[in-house]
Design a protein around this motif. Sequence first.
Motif, PDB file in Angstrom:
ATOM      1  N   ALA A   1      70.629  -0.136  48.264  1.00 38.04           N
ATOM      2  CA  ALA A   1      71.024   0.295  49.603  1.00 38.04           C
ATOM      3  C   ALA A   1      70.490   1.695  49.893  1.00 38.04           C
ATOM      4  O   ALA A   1      69.988   1.973  50.994  1.00 38.04           O
ATOM      5  CB  ALA A   1      72.548   0.270  49.729  1.00 38.04           C
ATOM      6  N   TYR A   2      70.576   2.571  48.901  1.00 38.36           N
ATOM      7  CA  TYR A   2      70.081   3.944  49.070  1.00 38.36           C
ATOM      8  C   TYR A   2      68.572   3.941  49.302  1.00 38.36           C
ATOM      9  O   TYR A   2      68.056   4.642  50.182  1.00 38.36           O
ATOM     10  CB  TYR A   2      70.423   4.768  47.827  1.00 38.36           C
ATOM     11  CG  TYR A   2      69.944   6.200  47.887  1.00 38.36           C
ATOM     12  CD1 TYR A   2      70.658   7.172  48.589  1.00 38.36           C
ATOM     13  CD2 TYR A   2      68.764   6.580  47.245  1.00 38.36           C
ATOM     14  CE1 TYR A   2      70.213   8.488  48.648  1.00 38.36           C
ATOM     15  CE2 TYR A   2      68.311   7.888  47.303  1.00 38.36           C
ATOM     16  CZ  TYR A   2      69.041   8.842  48.000  1.00 38.36           C
ATOM     17  OH  TYR A   2      68.592  10.131  48.060  1.00 38.36           O
ATOM     18  N   THR A   3      67.862   3.132  48.520  1.00 39.83           N
ATOM     19  CA  THR A   3      66.405   3.045  48.639  1.00 39.83           C
ATOM     20  C   THR A   3      65.980   2.522  50.008  1.00 39.83           C
ATOM     21  O   THR A   3      65.005   2.994  50.597  1.00 39.83           O
ATOM     22  CB  THR A   3      65.831   2.113  47.549  1.00 39.83           C
ATOM     23  OG1 THR A   3      66.162   2.647  46.259  1.00 39.83           O
ATOM     24  CG2 THR A   3      64.315   1.996  47.664  1.00 39.83           C
ATOM     25  N   MET A   4      66.757   1.554  50.520  1.00 39.21           N
ATOM     26  CA  MET A   4      66.395   0.921  51.790  1.00 39.21           C
ATOM     27  C   MET A   4      67.058   1.593  52.994  1.00 39.21           C
ATOM     28  O   MET A   4      66.906   1.145  54.126  1.00 39.21           O
ATOM     29  CB  MET A   4      66.756  -0.567  51.744  1.00 39.21           C
ATOM     30  CG  MET A   4      66.060  -1.319  50.619  1.00 39.21           C
ATOM     31  SD  MET A   4      66.420  -3.101  50.594  1.00 39.21           S
ATOM     32  CE  MET A   4      65.348  -3.653  51.930  1.00 39.21           C
ATOM     33  N   HIS A   5      67.841   2.652  52.720  1.00 38.68           N
ATOM     34  CA  HIS A   5      68.508   3.419  53.781  1.00 38.68           C
ATOM     35  C   HIS A   5      69.451   2.547  54.617  1.00 38.68           C
ATOM     36  O   HIS A   5      69.455   2.601  55.851  1.00 38.68           O
ATOM     37  CB  HIS A   5      67.466   4.086  54.696  1.00 38.68           C
ATOM     38  CG  HIS A   5      66.461   4.923  53.964  1.00 38.68           C
ATOM     39  ND1 HIS A   5      66.786   6.117  53.350  1.00 38.68           N
ATOM     40  CD2 HIS A   5      65.142   4.717  53.721  1.00 38.68           C
ATOM     41  CE1 HIS A   5      65.707   6.623  52.773  1.00 38.68           C
ATOM     42  NE2 HIS A   5      64.696   5.790  52.976  1.00 38.68           N
ATOM     43  N   VAL A   6      70.241   1.727  53.904  1.00 38.70           N
ATOM     44  CA  VAL A   6      71.225   0.880  54.581  1.00 38.70           C
ATOM     45  C   VAL A   6      72.546   0.959  53.818  1.00 38.70           C
ATOM     46  O   VAL A   6      72.639   1.586  52.760  1.00 38.70           O
ATOM     47  CB  VAL A   6      70.754  -0.591  54.646  1.00 38.70           C
ATOM     48  CG1 VAL A   6      69.487  -0.718  55.478  1.00 38.70           C
ATOM     49  CG2 VAL A   6      70.537  -1.158  53.246  1.00 38.70           C
ATOM     50  N   GLN A   7      73.574   0.310  54.342  1.00 37.94           N
ATOM     51  CA  GLN A   7      74.873   0.274  53.691  1.00 37.94           C
ATOM     52  C   GLN A   7      74.896  -0.799  52.596  1.00 37.94           C
ATOM     53  O   GLN A   7      74.127  -1.767  52.641  1.00 37.94           O
ATOM     54  CB  GLN A   7      75.971  -0.035  54.719  1.00 37.94           C
ATOM     55  CG  GLN A   7      76.104   1.001  55.819  1.00 37.94           C
ATOM     56  CD  GLN A   7      76.547   2.353  55.281  1.00 37.94           C
ATOM     57  OE1 GLN A   7      77.446   2.439  54.444  1.00 37.94           O
ATOM     58  NE2 GLN A   7      75.916   3.412  55.771  1.00 37.94           N
ATOM     59  N   ASP A   8      75.805  -0.626  51.619  1.00 39.06           N
ATOM     60  CA  ASP A   8      75.960  -1.625  50.557  1.00 39.06           C
ATOM     61  C   ASP A   8      76.204  -3.012  51.150  1.00 39.06           C
ATOM     62  O   ASP A   8      75.679  -4.021  50.658  1.00 39.06           O
ATOM     63  CB  ASP A   8      77.149  -1.270  49.652  1.00 39.06           C
ATOM     64  CG  ASP A   8      76.882  -0.034  48.807  1.00 39.06           C
ATOM     65  OD1 ASP A   8      75.843   0.616  49.023  1.00 39.06           O
ATOM     66  OD2 ASP A   8      77.712   0.271  47.941  1.00 39.06           O
ATOM     67  N   ALA A   9      77.021  -3.056  52.199  1.00 38.18           N
ATOM     68  CA  ALA A   9      77.379  -4.340  52.806  1.00 38.18           C
ATOM     69  C   ALA A   9      76.152  -5.079  53.328  1.00 38.18           C
ATOM     70  O   ALA A   9      76.100  -6.314  53.304  1.00 38.18           O
ATOM     71  CB  ALA A   9      78.377  -4.117  53.939  1.00 38.18           C
ATOM     72  N   THR A  10      75.159  -4.325  53.780  1.00 41.89           N
ATOM     73  CA  THR A  10      73.930  -4.944  54.286  1.00 41.89           C
ATOM     74  C   THR A  10      73.185  -5.651  53.160  1.00 41.89           C
ATOM     75  O   THR A  10      72.666  -6.762  53.337  1.00 41.89           O
ATOM     76  CB  THR A  10      73.011  -3.879  54.923  1.00 41.89           C
ATOM     77  OG1 THR A  10      73.716  -3.232  55.983  1.00 41.89           O
ATOM     78  CG2 THR A  10      71.735  -4.509  55.463  1.00 41.89           C
ATOM     79  N   ILE A  11      73.145  -5.022  51.995  1.00 45.07           N
ATOM     80  CA  ILE A  11      72.476  -5.632  50.839  1.00 45.07           C
ATOM     81  C   ILE A  11      73.211  -6.893  50.416  1.00 45.07           C
ATOM     82  O   ILE A  11      72.595  -7.920  50.109  1.00 45.07           O
ATOM     83  CB  ILE A  11      72.403  -4.636  49.662  1.00 45.07           C
ATOM     84  CG1 ILE A  11      71.624  -3.379  50.068  1.00 45.07           C
ATOM     85  CG2 ILE A  11      71.755  -5.302  48.447  1.00 45.07           C
ATOM     86  CD1 ILE A  11      70.216  -3.651  50.562  1.00 45.07           C
ATOM     87  N   ARG A  12      74.533  -6.844  50.421  1.00 43.89           N
ATOM     88  CA  ARG A  12      75.322  -8.019  50.044  1.00 43.89           C
ATOM     89  C   ARG A  12      75.088  -9.166  51.031  1.00 43.89           C
ATOM     90  O   ARG A  12      75.039 -10.333  50.637  1.00 43.89           O
ATOM     91  CB  ARG A  12      76.806  -7.656  49.973  1.00 43.89           C
ATOM     92  CG  ARG A  12      77.112  -6.653  48.870  1.00 43.89           C
ATOM     93  CD  ARG A  12      78.593  -6.306  48.770  1.00 43.89           C
ATOM     94  NE  ARG A  12      78.809  -5.258  47.796  1.00 43.89           N
ATOM     95  CZ  ARG A  12      78.853  -5.453  46.483  1.00 43.89           C
ATOM     96  NH1 ARG A  12      78.711  -6.673  45.999  1.00 43.89           N
ATOM     97  NH2 ARG A  12      79.045  -4.443  45.655  1.00 43.89           N
TER      98      ARG A  12
ATOM     99  N   HIS B   1      72.285  -9.628  52.717  1.00 46.78           N
ATOM    100  CA  HIS B   1      70.944 -10.126  52.393  1.00 46.78           C
ATOM    101  C   HIS B   1      71.007 -11.084  51.199  1.00 46.78           C
ATOM    102  O   HIS B   1      70.403 -12.163  51.220  1.00 46.78           O
ATOM    103  CB  HIS B   1      70.000  -8.967  52.052  1.00 46.78           C
ATOM    104  CG  HIS B   1      69.446  -8.250  53.246  1.00 46.78           C
ATOM    105  ND1 HIS B   1      68.918  -8.911  54.331  1.00 46.78           N
ATOM    106  CD2 HIS B   1      69.321  -6.923  53.511  1.00 46.78           C
ATOM    107  CE1 HIS B   1      68.494  -8.028  55.224  1.00 46.78           C
ATOM    108  NE2 HIS B   1      68.735  -6.814  54.751  1.00 46.78           N
ATOM    109  N   VAL B   2      71.748 -10.680  50.159  1.00 44.55           N
ATOM    110  CA  VAL B   2      71.854 -11.511  48.952  1.00 44.55           C
ATOM    111  C   VAL B   2      72.502 -12.850  49.287  1.00 44.55           C
ATOM    112  O   VAL B   2      72.051 -13.908  48.833  1.00 44.55           O
ATOM    113  CB  VAL B   2      72.656 -10.784  47.851  1.00 44.55           C
ATOM    114  CG1 VAL B   2      72.947 -11.734  46.688  1.00 44.55           C
ATOM    115  CG2 VAL B   2      71.885  -9.570  47.343  1.00 44.55           C
ATOM    116  N   SER B   3      73.544 -12.812  50.098  1.00 49.12           N
ATOM    117  CA  SER B   3      74.216 -14.050  50.507  1.00 49.12           C
ATOM    118  C   SER B   3      73.257 -14.967  51.262  1.00 49.12           C
ATOM    119  O   SER B   3      73.216 -16.185  51.027  1.00 49.12           O
ATOM    120  CB  SER B   3      75.424 -13.713  51.385  1.00 49.12           C
ATOM    121  OG  SER B   3      76.074 -14.893  51.820  1.00 49.12           O
TER     122      SER B   3
END
Length: 215
Positions: free
Chosen positions: A175-186, A188-190
């Motif tokens: 999330a830090y690398t992509m400049h987004v929130q943790d929830a956004t990564i989750r 994406h994974v879903s």
Amino acid sequence: MIKKETIKVLVVDDHPIVRRGLTTEINLDRGMLVVGEAVDGQEAVDQYKLLKPDVVLMDLVMPNKDGIQATREIMMEEPEAKILVLTSFIDEERILEAIKAGALGFIYKDKHPEQVLAAIREINNDVPVLAPNITRKLMRETQTKPEETDIQDLTERELEVLKMVASGRPYKEIAYTMHVQDATIRTHVSNILGKLNLSNRSQLVLYAIDHKLVE
């Protein structure tokens, strides 16, 4: 008062001596705290709902309800649950079933306490903990899934997330690398799991390895 960064652990095992030993070792680590214990699978499900731990240390074989069924029920309650299976013997088929049910990894009870603590940290960071023999079995199943969807269905962003997750990078770091929130990564994974017809994050990692998306 529990510090925000402290890893809250639920210890599930039907043997009091094992629970006591695990609890003692975990609580000696400044970054972890056992917030609850359970003696069987049903109590594990109930305690999870009540305590919402960061990581569940789940015994595989227990009375009333085993670790596999408890894992399934917890994952139905919370798809993002982080479960590390504990086992005292080599039973690849049961371990495989636990991983397919949603566990992020497994570790043998006879491992050194530091190895158990390290595995808990990995699981807390969304990094699967799998032995080579189980990895090979899961890879074979992934390879033969008849409904597998082509990776071309993923967006460029999703493919980028898939590669980073498969490389073992924690969600927070991604999330830090992509400049987004943790929830956004989750999210994406879903979405990636849905598009590739995969059941959980462990299978996602194996899919990436099988398709040579990571070294």
